[in-house]
Design a protein around this motif. Structure first.
Motif, PDB file in Angstrom:
ATOM      1  N   GLN A   1       0.836  -1.196   0.000  1.00 14.30           N
ATOM      2  CA  GLN A   1       0.000   0.000   0.000  1.00 14.30           C
ATOM      3  C   GLN A   1       0.869   1.243   0.000  1.00 14.30           C
ATOM      4  O   GLN A   1       2.075   1.173   0.238  1.00 14.30           O
ATOM      5  CB  GLN A   1      -0.922   0.015   1.225  1.00 14.30           C
ATOM      6  CG  GLN A   1      -1.849  -1.178   1.309  1.00 14.30           C
ATOM      7  CD  GLN A   1      -2.823  -1.082   2.462  1.00 14.30           C
ATOM      8  OE1 GLN A   1      -3.129   0.001   2.949  1.00 14.30           O
ATOM      9  NE2 GLN A   1      -3.315  -2.227   2.906  1.00 14.30           N
ATOM     10  N   CYS A   2       0.237   2.373  -0.278  1.00 17.90           N
ATOM     11  CA  CYS A   2       0.930   3.646  -0.237  1.00 17.90           C
ATOM     12  C   CYS A   2       0.319   4.478   0.872  1.00 17.90           C
ATOM     13  O   CYS A   2      -0.843   4.894   0.792  1.00 17.90           O
ATOM     14  CB  CYS A   2       0.811   4.348  -1.591  1.00 17.90           C
ATOM     15  SG  CYS A   2       2.328   5.193  -2.055  1.00 17.90           S
ATOM     16  N   ASP A   3       1.063   4.695   1.935  1.00 17.44           N
ATOM     17  CA  ASP A   3       0.562   5.350   3.139  1.00 17.44           C
ATOM     18  C   ASP A   3       0.681   6.863   3.008  1.00 17.44           C
ATOM     19  O   ASP A   3       1.770   7.418   3.050  1.00 17.44           O
ATOM     20  CB  ASP A   3       1.362   4.845   4.344  1.00 17.44           C
ATOM     21  CG  ASP A   3       0.857   5.403   5.663  1.00 17.44           C
ATOM     22  OD1 ASP A   3      -0.127   6.146   5.645  1.00 17.44           O
ATOM     23  OD2 ASP A   3       1.465   5.086   6.692  1.00 17.44           O
ATOM     24  N   ASP A   4      -0.468   7.529   2.863  1.00 14.84           N
ATOM     25  CA  ASP A   4      -0.478   8.989   2.733  1.00 14.84           C
ATOM     26  C   ASP A   4      -0.852   9.678   4.026  1.00 14.84           C
ATOM     27  O   ASP A   4      -1.069  10.893   4.061  1.00 14.84           O
ATOM     28  CB  ASP A   4      -1.440   9.417   1.615  1.00 14.84           C
ATOM     29  CG  ASP A   4      -2.899   9.143   1.951  1.00 14.84           C
ATOM     30  OD1 ASP A   4      -3.146   8.389   2.931  1.00 14.84           O
ATOM     31  OD2 ASP A   4      -3.784   9.660   1.253  1.00 14.84           O
ATOM     32  N   GLY A   5      -0.977   8.930   5.109  1.00 12.95           N
ATOM     33  CA  GLY A   5      -1.367   9.520   6.384  1.00 12.95           C
ATOM     34  C   GLY A   5      -2.849   9.469   6.628  1.00 12.95           C
ATOM     35  O   GLY A   5      -3.281   9.364   7.764  1.00 12.95           O
TER      36      GLY A   5
ATOM     37  N   SER B   1      -6.947   7.787   0.843  1.00 12.97           N
ATOM     38  CA  SER B   1      -7.225   8.737  -0.222  1.00 12.97           C
ATOM     39  C   SER B   1      -7.753   8.055  -1.474  1.00 12.97           C
ATOM     40  O   SER B   1      -8.299   8.680  -2.351  1.00 12.97           O
ATOM     41  CB  SER B   1      -5.951   9.510  -0.577  1.00 12.97           C
ATOM     42  OG  SER B   1      -5.497  10.215   0.530  1.00 12.97           O
ATOM     43  N   GLY B   2      -7.552   6.782  -1.590  1.00 11.28           N
ATOM     44  CA  GLY B   2      -8.012   6.080  -2.779  1.00 11.28           C
ATOM     45  C   GLY B   2      -7.492   4.670  -2.782  1.00 11.28           C
ATOM     46  O   GLY B   2      -6.596   4.325  -2.031  1.00 11.28           O
ATOM     47  N   GLU B   3      -8.035   3.830  -3.634  1.00  5.83           N
ATOM     48  CA  GLU B   3      -7.633   2.428  -3.670  1.00  5.83           C
ATOM     49  C   GLU B   3      -7.691   1.927  -5.093  1.00  5.83           C
ATOM     50  O   GLU B   3      -8.614   2.233  -5.843  1.00  5.83           O
ATOM     51  CB  GLU B   3      -8.574   1.614  -2.780  1.00  5.83           C
ATOM     52  CG  GLU B   3      -8.172   0.154  -2.675  1.00  5.83           C
ATOM     53  CD  GLU B   3      -9.051  -0.600  -1.694  1.00  5.83           C
ATOM     54  OE1 GLU B   3      -9.000  -1.828  -1.694  1.00  5.83           O
ATOM     55  OE2 GLU B   3      -9.780   0.053  -0.946  1.00  5.83           O
TER      56      GLU B   3
ATOM     57  N   ASP C   1       3.962  10.349  -5.184  1.00  8.98           N
ATOM     58  CA  ASP C   1       4.238  11.758  -4.949  1.00  8.98           C
ATOM     59  C   ASP C   1       3.808  12.230  -3.565  1.00  8.98           C
ATOM     60  O   ASP C   1       4.390  13.142  -3.015  1.00  8.98           O
ATOM     61  CB  ASP C   1       3.545  12.624  -6.007  1.00  8.98           C
ATOM     62  CG  ASP C   1       4.352  12.680  -7.296  1.00  8.98           C
ATOM     63  OD1 ASP C   1       5.544  12.341  -7.256  1.00  8.98           O
ATOM     64  OD2 ASP C   1       3.780  13.055  -8.333  1.00  8.98           O
ATOM     65  N   ASN C   2       2.754  11.656  -3.022  1.00  7.68           N
ATOM     66  CA  ASN C   2       2.247  12.149  -1.745  1.00  7.68           C
ATOM     67  C   ASN C   2       1.993  11.020  -0.754  1.00  7.68           C
ATOM     68  O   ASN C   2       1.074  11.083   0.055  1.00  7.68           O
ATOM     69  CB  ASN C   2       0.951  12.942  -1.968  1.00  7.68           C
ATOM     70  CG  ASN C   2       0.627  13.828  -0.777  1.00  7.68           C
ATOM     71  OD1 ASN C   2       1.516  14.282  -0.071  1.00  7.68           O
ATOM     72  ND2 ASN C   2      -0.654  14.064  -0.555  1.00  7.68           N
ATOM     73  N   CYS C   3       2.803   9.968  -0.837  1.00  6.78           N
ATOM     74  CA  CYS C   3       2.617   8.852   0.078  1.00  6.78           C
ATOM     75  C   CYS C   3       3.917   8.054   0.162  1.00  6.78           C
ATOM     76  O   CYS C   3       4.827   8.245  -0.637  1.00  6.78           O
ATOM     77  CB  CYS C   3       1.467   7.954  -0.378  1.00  6.78           C
ATOM     78  SG  CYS C   3       1.681   7.249  -2.023  1.00  6.78           S
ATOM     79  N   ILE C   4       3.977   7.183   1.150  1.00 10.53           N
ATOM     80  CA  ILE C   4       5.153   6.335   1.350  1.00 10.53           C
ATOM     81  C   ILE C   4       4.765   4.883   1.089  1.00 10.53           C
ATOM     82  O   ILE C   4       3.837   4.366   1.712  1.00 10.53           O
ATOM     83  CB  ILE C   4       5.701   6.483   2.781  1.00 10.53           C
ATOM     84  CG1 ILE C   4       6.163   7.918   3.020  1.00 10.53           C
ATOM     85  CG2 ILE C   4       6.859   5.505   3.027  1.00 10.53           C
ATOM     86  CD1 ILE C   4       6.615   8.191   4.429  1.00 10.53           C
ATOM     87  N   PRO C   5       5.427   4.203   0.150  1.00  7.77           N
ATOM     88  CA  PRO C   5       5.088   2.806  -0.127  1.00  7.77           C
ATOM     89  C   PRO C   5       5.428   1.910   1.063  1.00  7.77           C
ATOM     90  O   PRO C   5       6.507   1.988   1.628  1.00  7.77           O
ATOM     91  CB  PRO C   5       5.951   2.460  -1.347  1.00  7.77           C
ATOM     92  CG  PRO C   5       7.052   3.456  -1.353  1.00  7.77           C
ATOM     93  CD  PRO C   5       6.514   4.703  -0.723  1.00  7.77           C
ATOM     94  N   MET C   6       4.466   1.068   1.434  1.00  7.58           N
ATOM     95  CA  MET C   6       4.608   0.201   2.589  1.00  7.58           C
ATOM     96  C   MET C   6       4.217  -1.222   2.219  1.00  7.58           C
ATOM     97  O   MET C   6       3.457  -1.447   1.268  1.00  7.58           O
ATOM     98  CB  MET C   6       3.692   0.681   3.727  1.00  7.58           C
ATOM     99  CG  MET C   6       3.920   2.113   4.191  1.00  7.58           C
ATOM    100  SD  MET C   6       5.414   2.298   5.198  1.00  7.58           S
ATOM    101  CE  MET C   6       4.887   1.506   6.729  1.00  7.58           C
TER     102      MET C   6
ATOM    103  N   PRO D   1      -4.455   5.558   9.911  1.00  7.18           N
ATOM    104  CA  PRO D   1      -5.507   5.848   8.921  1.00  7.18           C
ATOM    105  C   PRO D   1      -5.032   5.769   7.478  1.00  7.18           C
ATOM    106  O   PRO D   1      -5.844   5.642   6.570  1.00  7.18           O
ATOM    107  CB  PRO D   1      -5.937   7.273   9.280  1.00  7.18           C
ATOM    108  CG  PRO D   1      -4.748   7.865   9.967  1.00  7.18           C
ATOM    109  CD  PRO D   1      -4.140   6.727  10.742  1.00  7.18           C
ATOM    110  N   GLY D   2      -3.726   5.854   7.242  1.00  9.70           N
ATOM    111  CA  GLY D   2      -3.227   5.795   5.874  1.00  9.70           C
ATOM    112  C   GLY D   2      -3.070   4.388   5.341  1.00  9.70           C
ATOM    113  O   GLY D   2      -2.750   4.206   4.165  1.00  9.70           O
ATOM    114  N   LEU D   3      -3.286   3.373   6.187  1.00 13.26           N
ATOM    115  CA  LEU D   3      -3.186   1.982   5.745  1.00 13.26           C
ATOM    116  C   LEU D   3      -4.569   1.367   5.716  1.00 13.26           C
ATOM    117  O   LEU D   3      -5.343   1.512   6.666  1.00 13.26           O
ATOM    118  CB  LEU D   3      -2.270   1.181   6.685  1.00 13.26           C
ATOM    119  CG  LEU D   3      -0.805   1.618   6.707  1.00 13.26           C
ATOM    120  CD1 LEU D   3      -0.031   0.812   7.747  1.00 13.26           C
ATOM    121  CD2 LEU D   3      -0.162   1.460   5.339  1.00 13.26           C
TER     122      LEU D   3
END
Length: 249
Positions: free
Chosen positions: A64-68, A81-83, A115-120, A185-187
């Motif tokens: 996933q991409c964790d954007d907070g 933010s989206g899936e 661009d606005n998230c951290i890959p996890m 919440p970002g996951l």
């Protein structure tokens, strides 16, 4: 161009306060300059953790991409933010591909899904034994010898100094922060997730009964204790010593 990331599950566990990100160049990987808290002893790691565990790492169950995200008051299902919901409507049941990332939308004008998230990655870990239990939790609500869901930086997608992969099948000792639904919440999961304290500082590799700190910042069991190791050597102990020490701190 570097960007400052939104708060993420990593921030919630005192691992990452801010991160500046830049394009990965020829490697195609995101580069994240992370501001980790620094620890020099097992005692300090334990004090910041919700537990220390000897585990066998299992499969990656999600990327996933964790954007907070946005914190959910009173708990409940986390928001994202989206899936990415597209995929093969008739997948081959015999195949076992690595899970695709759940991407969030990037910043306006962004050049990457990161661009606005951290890959996890979210990865299973089977508990072999409990190394450390915080004093307030002793005898109250012990963690069963079962599986944990561990969140870690996706090192296949991002280069983060101080973060490294947890290979399936490997045995490690992890000092972990436990985050319940509203705290990550970002996951996109309602389950508790467990995050290594201080990135790879909270990861120790196990070979038989020998335990070796993955990070050179870890220098001793007790805080403030001098060591006779050379600066280039990594801290080494045993599973039994870690358990005995964990019962005293």
């Amino acid at each position: 161009m570097k960007k400052v990331m939104a708060a993420s599950a990593m921030a919630a566990s005192v691992i990452l306060s801010t991160a500046a990100c830049s394009a990965g160049g020829a490697s195609g990987k995101l580069h994240v300059d992370a501001d980790y808290a620094l620890y020099s002893s097992i005692e300090e790691l334990a004090a910041e953790s919700n537990g220390g565990f000897h585990v066998k790492m299992g499969k990656v169950v999600s990327r996933q991409c964790d954007d907070g995200g946005e914190a959910v008051e009173g708990g409940g299902e986390p928001t994202t933010s989206g899936e990415d919901t597209e995929g093969d409507p008739n997948p081959d049941p015999s195949g076992t591909p690595s899970p695709e990332p759940t991407f969030t939308e990037g910043m306006e004008g962004g050049q990457s899904q990161y661009d606005n998230c951290i890959p996890m990655v979210l990865q299973e870990a089977t508990v072999e034994s409990i190394i450390y239990t915080p004093p307030k939790a002793r005898g109250v609500d012990p963690v069963p010898l079962a599986k944990l869901l561990v969140a870690n930086v996706d090192t296949d997608a991002a280069n983060v100094e101080g973060a490294s992969a947890l290979q399936p099948g490997s045995y490690v000792v992890l000092y972990l922060d436990d985050l319940v639904g509203a705290e990550h919440p970002g996951l996109n999961t309602a389950e508790d997730v467990w995050v290594p304290v201080g990135g790879e500082q909270g990861i120790l590799d196990v070979d038989g009964t020998t335990v070796t700190a993955r990070s050179e910042s870890i220098k001793s069991l007790a805080a403030g204790n001098p060591t006779s190791r050379r600066a280039s050597d990594k801290f080494t102990t045993t599973l039994s010593e870690l358990k005995q020490f964990g019962s005293r701190v």
